[in-house]
Design a protein around this motif. Structure first.
Motif, PDB file in Angstrom:
ATOM      1  N   LEU A  81     -44.916  -5.308 -45.227  1.00  0.00           N
ATOM      2  CA  LEU A  81     -44.698  -5.756 -43.851  1.00  0.00           C
ATOM      3  C   LEU A  81     -45.595  -6.942 -43.520  1.00  0.00           C
ATOM      4  CD1 LEU A  81     -43.415  -5.334 -41.047  1.00  0.00           C
ATOM      5  CD2 LEU A  81     -45.256  -3.696 -40.573  1.00  0.00           C
ATOM      6  N   ARG A  82     -46.831  -6.899 -43.949  1.00  0.00           N
ATOM      7  CA  ARG A  82     -47.751  -8.012 -43.676  1.00  0.00           C
ATOM      8  C   ARG A  82     -47.225  -9.311 -44.283  1.00  0.00           C
ATOM      9  NH1 ARG A  82     -53.228  -4.549 -44.952  1.00  0.00           N
ATOM     10  NH2 ARG A  82     -53.543  -3.728 -42.834  1.00  0.00           N
ATOM     11  N   LYS A  83     -46.704  -9.231 -45.490  1.00  0.00           N
ATOM     12  CA  LYS A  83     -46.146 -10.428 -46.126  1.00  0.00           C
ATOM     13  C   LYS A  83     -44.941 -10.943 -45.339  1.00  0.00           C
ATOM     14  CE  LYS A  83     -47.619  -9.257 -50.844  1.00  0.00           C
ATOM     15  NZ  LYS A  83     -47.155  -8.913 -52.217  1.00  0.00           N
ATOM     16  N   ALA A  84     -44.087 -10.016 -44.914  1.00  0.00           N
ATOM     17  CA  ALA A  84     -42.897 -10.427 -44.164  1.00  0.00           C
ATOM     18  C   ALA A  84     -43.270 -11.077 -42.835  1.00  0.00           C
ATOM     19  CB  ALA A  84     -41.998  -9.217 -43.931  1.00  0.00           C
ATOM     20  N   MET A  85     -44.280 -10.527 -42.158  1.00  0.00           N
ATOM     21  CA  MET A  85     -44.661 -11.061 -40.850  1.00  0.00           C
ATOM     22  C   MET A  85     -45.351 -12.419 -40.956  1.00  0.00           C
ATOM     23  SD  MET A  85     -45.863  -7.609 -38.815  1.00  0.00           S
ATOM     24  CE  MET A  85     -46.138  -8.497 -37.289  1.00  0.00           C
ATOM     25  N   ASN A  86     -45.887 -12.726 -42.116  1.00  0.00           N
ATOM     26  CA  ASN A  86     -46.500 -14.041 -42.332  1.00  0.00           C
ATOM     27  C   ASN A  86     -45.490 -15.106 -42.736  1.00  0.00           C
ATOM     28  OD1 ASN A  86     -49.156 -13.305 -41.717  1.00  0.00           O
ATOM     29  ND2 ASN A  86     -49.519 -12.514 -43.782  1.00  0.00           N
ATOM     30  N   ASP A  87     -44.250 -14.687 -42.923  1.00  0.00           N
ATOM     31  CA  ASP A  87     -43.178 -15.618 -43.289  1.00  0.00           C
ATOM     32  C   ASP A  87     -42.289 -15.834 -42.064  1.00  0.00           C
ATOM     33  OD1 ASP A  87     -40.929 -16.929 -44.214  1.00  0.00           O
ATOM     34  OD2 ASP A  87     -40.805 -15.790 -46.078  1.00  0.00           O
ATOM     35  N   PRO A  88     -42.293 -17.027 -41.457  1.00  0.00           N
ATOM     36  CA  PRO A  88     -41.506 -17.270 -40.245  1.00  0.00           C
ATOM     37  C   PRO A  88     -40.022 -16.970 -40.408  1.00  0.00           C
ATOM     38  CG  PRO A  88     -43.028 -19.086 -40.647  1.00  0.00           C
ATOM     39  CD  PRO A  88     -43.064 -18.226 -41.879  1.00  0.00           C
ATOM     40  N   GLU A  96     -38.801 -14.474 -42.029  1.00  0.00           N
ATOM     41  CA  GLU A  96     -38.576 -13.031 -42.125  1.00  0.00           C
ATOM     42  C   GLU A  96     -39.123 -12.245 -40.946  1.00  0.00           C
ATOM     43  OE1 GLU A  96     -39.407 -10.981 -45.772  1.00  0.00           O
ATOM     44  OE2 GLU A  96     -39.335 -12.823 -46.953  1.00  0.00           O
ATOM     45  N   ALA A  97     -40.046 -12.821 -40.191  1.00  0.00           N
ATOM     46  CA  ALA A  97     -40.782 -12.065 -39.175  1.00  0.00           C
ATOM     47  C   ALA A  97     -39.870 -11.383 -38.159  1.00  0.00           C
ATOM     48  CB  ALA A  97     -41.768 -12.984 -38.469  1.00  0.00           C
ATOM     49  N   SER A  98     -38.816 -12.049 -37.733  1.00  0.00           N
ATOM     50  CA  SER A  98     -37.950 -11.481 -36.694  1.00  0.00           C
ATOM     51  C   SER A  98     -36.663 -10.894 -37.259  1.00  0.00           C
ATOM     52  CB  SER A  98     -37.612 -12.552 -35.651  1.00  0.00           C
ATOM     53  OG  SER A  98     -36.963 -13.659 -36.264  1.00  0.00           O
ATOM     54  N   ILE A 120     -38.398  -5.704 -38.199  1.00  0.00           N
ATOM     55  CA  ILE A 120     -38.570  -4.934 -36.960  1.00  0.00           C
ATOM     56  C   ILE A 120     -38.284  -3.459 -37.212  1.00  0.00           C
ATOM     57  CG2 ILE A 120     -37.843  -4.692 -34.565  1.00  0.00           C
ATOM     58  CD1 ILE A 120     -37.037  -7.652 -34.625  1.00  0.00           C
ATOM     59  N   CYS A 121     -37.297  -3.185 -38.033  1.00  0.00           N
ATOM     60  CA  CYS A 121     -36.954  -1.802 -38.372  1.00  0.00           C
ATOM     61  C   CYS A 121     -38.125  -1.122 -39.082  1.00  0.00           C
ATOM     62  CB  CYS A 121     -35.707  -1.789 -39.251  1.00  0.00           C
ATOM     63  SG  CYS A 121     -34.719  -0.291 -39.115  1.00  0.00           S
ATOM     64  N   THR A 122     -38.796  -1.843 -39.970  1.00  0.00           N
ATOM     65  CA  THR A 122     -39.962  -1.294 -40.663  1.00  0.00           C
ATOM     66  C   THR A 122     -41.055  -0.938 -39.670  1.00  0.00           C
ATOM     67  OG1 THR A 122     -39.513  -2.536 -42.692  1.00  0.00           O
ATOM     68  CG2 THR A 122     -41.769  -1.785 -42.362  1.00  0.00           C
ATOM     69  N   VAL A 123     -41.335  -1.847 -38.728  1.00  0.00           N
ATOM     70  CA  VAL A 123     -42.367  -1.586 -37.722  1.00  0.00           C
ATOM     71  C   VAL A 123     -42.022  -0.338 -36.912  1.00  0.00           C
ATOM     72  CG1 VAL A 123     -43.554  -2.491 -35.691  1.00  0.00           C
ATOM     73  CG2 VAL A 123     -42.984  -4.018 -37.574  1.00  0.00           C
ATOM     74  N   LEU A 124     -40.756  -0.179 -36.556  1.00  0.00           N
ATOM     75  CA  LEU A 124     -40.355   0.971 -35.752  1.00  0.00           C
ATOM     76  C   LEU A 124     -40.400   2.270 -36.555  1.00  0.00           C
ATOM     77  CD1 LEU A 124     -37.489  -0.678 -33.680  1.00  0.00           C
ATOM     78  CD2 LEU A 124     -39.707   0.130 -32.832  1.00  0.00           C
ATOM     79  N   PHE A 125     -40.112   2.210 -37.851  1.00  0.00           N
ATOM     80  CA  PHE A 125     -40.293   3.387 -38.691  1.00  0.00           C
ATOM     81  C   PHE A 125     -41.764   3.792 -38.713  1.00  0.00           C
ATOM     82  CE2 PHE A 125     -36.092   3.105 -40.938  1.00  0.00           C
ATOM     83  CZ  PHE A 125     -35.786   4.451 -40.892  1.00  0.00           C
ATOM     84  N   LEU A 126     -42.649   2.817 -38.897  1.00  0.00           N
ATOM     85  CA  LEU A 126     -44.085   3.099 -38.922  1.00  0.00           C
ATOM     86  C   LEU A 126     -44.550   3.645 -37.570  1.00  0.00           C
ATOM     87  CD1 LEU A 126     -45.371  -0.046 -40.867  1.00  0.00           C
ATOM     88  CD2 LEU A 126     -45.105   2.287 -41.756  1.00  0.00           C
ATOM     89  N   CYS A 127     -44.025   3.066 -36.499  1.00  0.00           N
ATOM     90  CA  CYS A 127     -44.356   3.523 -35.161  1.00  0.00           C
ATOM     91  C   CYS A 127     -43.938   4.981 -34.963  1.00  0.00           C
ATOM     92  CB  CYS A 127     -43.666   2.624 -34.142  1.00  0.00           C
ATOM     93  SG  CYS A 127     -44.028   3.014 -32.426  1.00  0.00           S
ATOM     94  N   THR A 128     -42.711   5.297 -35.368  1.00  0.00           N
ATOM     95  CA  THR A 128     -42.203   6.662 -35.230  1.00  0.00           C
ATOM     96  C   THR A 128     -43.009   7.634 -36.070  1.00  0.00           C
ATOM     97  OG1 THR A 128     -39.982   5.786 -34.809  1.00  0.00           O
ATOM     98  CG2 THR A 128     -40.137   8.098 -35.450  1.00  0.00           C
ATOM     99  N   SER A 152     -39.222  -9.974 -29.054  1.00  0.00           N
ATOM    100  CA  SER A 152     -39.208 -11.151 -28.178  1.00  0.00           C
ATOM    101  C   SER A 152     -38.787 -12.399 -28.943  1.00  0.00           C
ATOM    102  CB  SER A 152     -40.598 -11.368 -27.568  1.00  0.00           C
ATOM    103  OG  SER A 152     -40.943 -10.300 -26.722  1.00  0.00           O
ATOM    104  N   ILE A 153     -39.287 -12.513 -30.171  1.00  0.00           N
ATOM    105  CA  ILE A 153     -38.909 -13.653 -31.015  1.00  0.00           C
ATOM    106  C   ILE A 153     -37.436 -13.572 -31.400  1.00  0.00           C
ATOM    107  CG2 ILE A 153     -39.313 -14.795 -33.232  1.00  0.00           C
ATOM    108  CD1 ILE A 153     -42.209 -13.756 -33.059  1.00  0.00           C
ATOM    109  N   ALA A 154     -37.001 -12.371 -31.780  1.00  0.00           N
ATOM    110  CA  ALA A 154     -35.618 -12.188 -32.242  1.00  0.00           C
ATOM    111  C   ALA A 154     -34.608 -12.441 -31.132  1.00  0.00           C
ATOM    112  CB  ALA A 154     -35.447 -10.779 -32.812  1.00  0.00           C
ATOM    113  N   LEU A 155     -34.949 -12.037 -29.901  1.00  0.00           N
ATOM    114  CA  LEU A 155     -34.021 -12.187 -28.791  1.00  0.00           C
ATOM    115  C   LEU A 155     -34.076 -13.570 -28.170  1.00  0.00           C
ATOM    116  CD1 LEU A 155     -34.493  -8.743 -27.013  1.00  0.00           C
ATOM    117  CD2 LEU A 155     -32.597  -9.444 -28.463  1.00  0.00           C
ATOM    118  N   GLY A 156     -35.241 -14.226 -28.254  1.00  0.00           N
ATOM    119  CA  GLY A 156     -35.367 -15.563 -27.695  1.00  0.00           C
ATOM    120  C   GLY A 156     -35.051 -15.594 -26.225  1.00  0.00           C
TER     121      GLY A 156
END
Length: 371
Positions: free
Chosen positions: A57-64, A66-68, A73-81, A104-108
């Motif tokens: 996830l860290r690698k993906a979020m550092n790549d513009p 892939e971040a959104s 986002i699904c990975t973050v929500l799995f981790l959150c859950t 916020s980035i994905a929806l613009g």
């Protein structure tokens, strides 16, 4: 979740190692709780997948590029859950804040507009985020999320007036989401207003009168909106289920959420006493619906928040024991946050001395996320 989205998640996970690892980490912990098995092997396996998910996830979020993405986002929500189920609310809120930023980035430019015209994947992510977000804040008087409702405009499709069906993923009509958000904000406003009191100076009395009028108008509006939601029907996809009783039980669950919302409105915002007819009727109606759910029904896994709300209002020892039994049904599905909910309820029953439950939870430092 809807079958088509379920398949989309599986397809994307098969191609995205960090998403697959996050799903497997959650699955390992769920299996461990279902079996009541605290074996080192299962714990190590869950930890392995969790570390792998976070690293990817860290690698993906550092790549513009892939971040959104849906997968990120699904990975973050799995981790959150996963953190919700483990009772780690501090880590959960960190993931939730990250999911909000990525959404916020994905929806613009669409973030403040109606979201019903978005594609199914984005709408699914918003629903997932919103339901965790709401239940991370509505029970609390001071731990709020920064979004505070900006993603919850999930009403009927644009250009239509038709009522929504009950959403299978969250257990209630999505129309209830912004109403729950408003109830949480009003409850926090009431609490802050009392905390400030006359320290605001000579202008406080006039300000208090204005606030009373504003709250009264909002209470009436919210009560009217909730009364209109009782008639929502089960999702059409449930009509083809192998368990036809679930069609009726879905309605019971949704109506429990509406009654629970009314209880929060009456007790925390309007500040009615517990013996007032309005909260008393809402509680009795919730308990009647609870009795209609089969003990073995999978619908039980959805009712943690209304069940906890009913437990906070329960005074009779037999009723409290019944609430505990129903909590056990949720726990039997591997829902780890039922343990935190039960612990908070028992503490409230033993120590509250008549103190209102949201005030007690705040004073004792309980941070329960009832999703």
């Amino acid at each position: 979740m809807a079958p088509s989205i379920h398949q989309d998640v599986l397809t994307v996970a098969a191609q995205t190692p960090h998403l697959l690892s996050a799903a497997l980490a959650l699955s390992c912990d769920q299996v461990r709780r279902l079996r009541g098995n605290d074996s080192i092997e299962l714990q190590n396996r869950a930890s392995f997948f969790l570390r792998k998910a976070i690293t990817g996830l860290r690698k993906a979020m550092n790549d513009p590029t892939e971040a959104s993405n849906f997968s990120t986002i699904c990975t973050v929500l799995f981790l959150c859950t996963n953190e919700v189920m483990a009772g780690n609310t501090m880590a959960m809120r960190t993931h939730l804040h990250g999911a909000e930023n990525l959404l916020s980035i994905a929806l613009g430019k669409n973030r403040h507009e109606a979201v019903t015209d978005l594609d199914d994947k984005k709408l699914f992510l918003i629903r997932w985020f919103a339901v965790v977000d709401i239940f991370a804040s509505i029970m609390s008087l001071d731990k709020t999320t920064s979004s505070d409702g900006q993603f919850w405009n999930i009403g009927a499709p644009s250009g239509t007036s038709s009522p929504q069906h009950i959403d299978e993923f969250v257990g209630f009509s999505l129309e209830l989401m912004p109403v729950l958000a408003r109830i949480g904000r009003m409850a926090r406003l009431q609490r802050r207003r009392k905390a400030l009191g006359s320290s605001l100076g000579s202008g406080y009395a006039e300000m208090a009168d204005d606030l009373d009028m504003l709250l009264a108008d909002n209470i009436l509006l919210t009560e009217q909106q909730l009364s209109l939601l009782f008639t929502r029907a089960s999702s059409p996809s449930l009509l083809h289920t192998q368990d036809p009783l679930l069609v009726d039980e879905a309605v019971y669950v949704h109506q429990m959420f509406v009654h629970a919302a009314l209880l929060h409105l009456y007790r925390r915002v309007q500040e009615l006493p517990e013996l007032d007819p309005k909260p008393a009727i809402a509680l009795a109606s919730m308990l009647d619906l609870l009795g209609k759910l089969r003990p073995e029904s999978p619908a039980n896994v959805l009712i943690l928040w209304p069940l906890f709300t009913a437990g906070c209002e329960a005074e009779d020892p037999e009723l409290r024991n019944y609430i505990e039994v129903c909590m056990g049904r949720i726990r039997n599905y591997g829902w780890g946050n039922a343990d935190a909910a039960s612990a908070a309820l028992r503490a409230y029953w033993d120590e509250s001395n008549g103190e209102r439950w949201d005030v007690f939870l705040e004073r004792r430092g309980f941070d329960v996320v009832l999703f």
